[in-house]
Motif scaffolding. Structure first.
Motif: not given
Length: 234
Positions: A107, A111, A114-115, A118, A126-127, A129-131, A133-134
């Motif tokens: 994780i 992260t 993702v950073g 961005c 980035a959005l 991959v964040t989704a 990850h969830l």
């Protein structure tokens, strides 16, 4: 709209989705074989690696001039990839033959990706991959609970007991955990308060040997427990 934004169109989202799917397949296979790094860890690592590569390919076009290389900002992405590995490695530790921190390390790695996305202006990726990850941390645990395990796992256990009286409790715990003892050997060492009983067990069952080792370690009179698969096939 997405196709007009360089480097974060449907093609890149498809590449991320493909990496997500293929990494999940690999992780699922590892999960079925009860390896320490399973479904979630492999999925996060594969998705993060894909995002790192996409950032390197598309994330710096606004600082380059066609036909003339002004600088090589992609080297920053490469350094982050290697540098974040040290942080992730520091989160992984082994205690009582149980590996901890693999998913957390993955994780952290994702992260970082993702950073970087961005910072490079690849907000859509980035959005996405964040989704994803969830999905991994919220949905995949439910899948893991329903994942059928291999029917038989053979393992060797080496225990160091402080007294003979602890042996029946060890055998009882092993049986309750779903393992059958196929062979046992013992050897005594020391005298008086330093007397110890070394026990070698060969067991087979449908549960995780590392979890059995962790449970045995908490037993009264148990000084050490070490577990290893009888036929390691990685």
């Amino acid at each position: 709209m997405l196709a007009l934004i360089a480097g974060q169109g449907w093609r890149q989202i498809w590449e991320l989705a493909l990496a997500f799917g293929l990494s999940s397949v690999i992780g699922w296979e590892r999960e079925l074989r009860q390896k320490s790094a399973g479904l979630r860890t492999h999925t996060l690592v594969g998705t993060g690696a894909a995002l790192f590569l996409i950032v390197s390919k598309y994330g710096f076009s606004d600082v380059l001039v066609a036909g003339h290389v002004v600088l090589d900002p992609s080297r920053v992405a490469a350094q982050v990839v290697s540098g974040i590995g040290f942080i992730g490695g520091g989160l992984i530790f082994v205690r009582r033959d149980v590996v901890r921190g693999l998913t957390t390390a993955a994780i952290i790695w994702v992260t970082a990706a993702v950073g970087m996305a961005c910072g490079a202006g690849l907000i859509v990726l980035a959005l996405v991959v964040t989704a994803l990850h969830l999905v991994v941390v919220l949905v995949y645990p439910l899948l893991e609970e329903r994942t059928p395990r291999t029917s038989i796992t053979e393992a060797n256990l080496r225990l160091l007991l402080r007294a003979d009286a602890a042996l029946p409790a060890v055998l009882g715990t092993t049986t309750r955990a779903g393992f059958a003892v196929t062979s046992i050997s013992t050897r005594e060492s020391g005298e008086g308060d330093e007397r110890r009983l070394e026990v070698l067990l060969r067991v087979h069952g449908g549960a995780s040997p590392t979890q059995l080792a962790a449970e045995l370690q908490t037993g009264e009179g148990v000084a050490e427990v070490h577990a290893s698969e009888a036929a390691e096939d990685d």
